[in-house]
Design an enzyme around this catalytic site. Sequence first.
Site, PDB file in Angstrom:
ATOM      1  N   SER A   1       0.798  -1.238   0.000  1.00 19.47           N
ATOM      2  CA  SER A   1       0.000   0.000   0.000  1.00 19.47           C
ATOM      3  C   SER A   1       0.822   1.276   0.000  1.00 19.47           C
ATOM      4  O   SER A   1       0.258   2.366  -0.146  1.00 19.47           O
ATOM      5  CB  SER A   1      -0.947   0.006   1.203  1.00 19.47           C
ATOM      6  OG  SER A   1      -2.053  -0.834   0.973  1.00 19.47           O
TER       7      SER A   1
ATOM      8  N   LYS B   1       0.232   3.789  -2.750  1.00 19.94           N
ATOM      9  CA  LYS B   1      -0.728   4.897  -2.727  1.00 19.94           C
ATOM     10  C   LYS B   1      -0.057   6.263  -2.578  1.00 19.94           C
ATOM     11  O   LYS B   1      -0.683   7.291  -2.849  1.00 19.94           O
ATOM     12  CB  LYS B   1      -1.743   4.674  -1.612  1.00 19.94           C
ATOM     13  CG  LYS B   1      -2.610   3.422  -1.810  1.00 19.94           C
ATOM     14  CD  LYS B   1      -3.622   3.260  -0.712  1.00 19.94           C
ATOM     15  CE  LYS B   1      -4.518   2.052  -0.937  1.00 19.94           C
ATOM     16  NZ  LYS B   1      -3.884   0.787  -0.538  1.00 19.94           N
TER      17      LYS B   1
ATOM     18  N   SER C   1      -6.351   3.674   4.005  1.00 20.43           N
ATOM     19  CA  SER C   1      -5.665   2.983   2.907  1.00 20.43           C
ATOM     20  C   SER C   1      -6.692   2.255   2.036  1.00 20.43           C
ATOM     21  O   SER C   1      -6.520   1.091   1.676  1.00 20.43           O
ATOM     22  CB  SER C   1      -4.620   2.001   3.444  1.00 20.43           C
ATOM     23  OG  SER C   1      -3.746   1.577   2.423  1.00 20.43           O
TER      24      SER C   1
END
Length: 537
Positions: free
Chosen positions: A56, A59, A116
């Site tokens: 993640s 991102k 997230s």
Amino acid sequence: MAVAVAAVASPAEAARKKKRPAGGGYAPPYAAMVVDARTGRTLHAVNEDAPRIPASITKVMTLYVLFEQMERGRFNMNSELTVSAHAARQEPSKIGFAPGETITVRDAILALITKSANDVAMTVAENVGGSEDEFARMMTARARSLGMGRTTFYNPHGLPHSPPNMTTARDLTILARAIQERFPRYYPMFSTRVFNYAGGAYRNHNKLLGRIEGVDGIKTGYTRLSGFNLMTSAKADGRHVVSVVLGGRSGASRDKIMADLVVATLPRAATSGRASTLVAEAPEAEERAPERAPERIQERPRPAAPVVAAAVAEPAPLPVPRPRVETQAPLPAAARAYAPVPTTTPIAPPRPVSAGAQQLQLSGMRPVAATTTPPAMRWSIGAPAADGKILRPPANVDVTSSIAKVAEPEAAQPVKVAAVHVPPAPDAGVTTLAKVAEKAAEPARTSESRPVVATAGKWIIQLGATDDEAKARDILARARTKAAGPLADATPLTEKVEKGGTTLFRARFAGFDDSKDAERACARLKRDGFACFAARG
């Protein structure tokens, strides 16, 4: 497909996975790097150029591309983004939108930073790039322009993909520096701890916020193949470091490693200066609107945009990413400001992962060889906790490191060199102690070693040990400022020791009559972000 489904990005899913025993222990590939954000100097590095899965942390680049489009006027904080059926189907972690619902850009940014949310990441990608594939192309192109030569993106959220998003610890430190310097208007949003939306309260997964002095962001990540990842920025006393840890064995161990890296390296960062002058970031070679066009539009000539420094050609527009290894091209002008500079401190070379460790699935990609340098110091970071446990690197990593070492609790044994230096202080007790120390050392002038001088009180607390006495004194001064009450009657001192041919300076406070007083002072210091343990004097 079963393997792909097993790798998830949700911390809740991660917690359930941790409880499930794995044969031989869970040991994802490890890497870490700390860079002085002002100068680009490397302060710590382990396997920094080895290919890793960002999960993640992907991102952060998704937000970088969105911030660019906002500055160009295509979106603002109140712009509405429409959720497609494809975005709504993304795996957790997610908000849980239905197809056709909308979310503002401001809320989307906060949802990515805190929750997230994978459905929001896909929504951003489709509204900005027109499709997931096109947005991945934009992400990879921007990575190349920043100098992230070993990074390729295939999706906007970091969920498992074949092949997976790939990067290195070094490339992620470049991104961590670039997003702060390029978008100072938006970066403070990474310090958001709780995002309240539609009746829900979404807490930031970065648990170091508010717990470690100076930490102000930025992003966590996890999949089964990547391990527990964390990108962090910390600022204090005019110093600024960006740090990346990839492949932690659990969220707690990853956070502990990162906390110790920040505490150990931040005092070594510069308070002024830059390695290079910032230049205007060149635009992408081809701008595309989010609408899907049925025909390929003939590219029209574009007027040249002025830049601060001499223009350097951008890489050609990349097609939809395919599994391949890019050849290393000269850095574009926009990348030079973020390129790490060599450090005079030896950097840890990568070591082979043990035979029992889980191997990274590269699926057709040739692993990138990591650079090596001569070994230097043993990797031992962070002061021991009150229970005497010492932080160790992941079991599958055998490394050396340039990080400042911290002495461990040990049984009484002969010490080669031990000398006490008492920093100047206004109270008479310290001055008297300094004179006693000098007098006690006179009979041993023929030797460089001096005995440790006993101070009043049976207990001491130790905040750490570094290879520089000035740094040890700086730790003591900062601790005294933060915890003046519990340390009011304590004596600050540095103790020089030699162990294994290495000279260290311990930062200690002495003069505690009772173990409870020492532990109480330690507890206060830990709340203020210091590592600390109590021991008999």
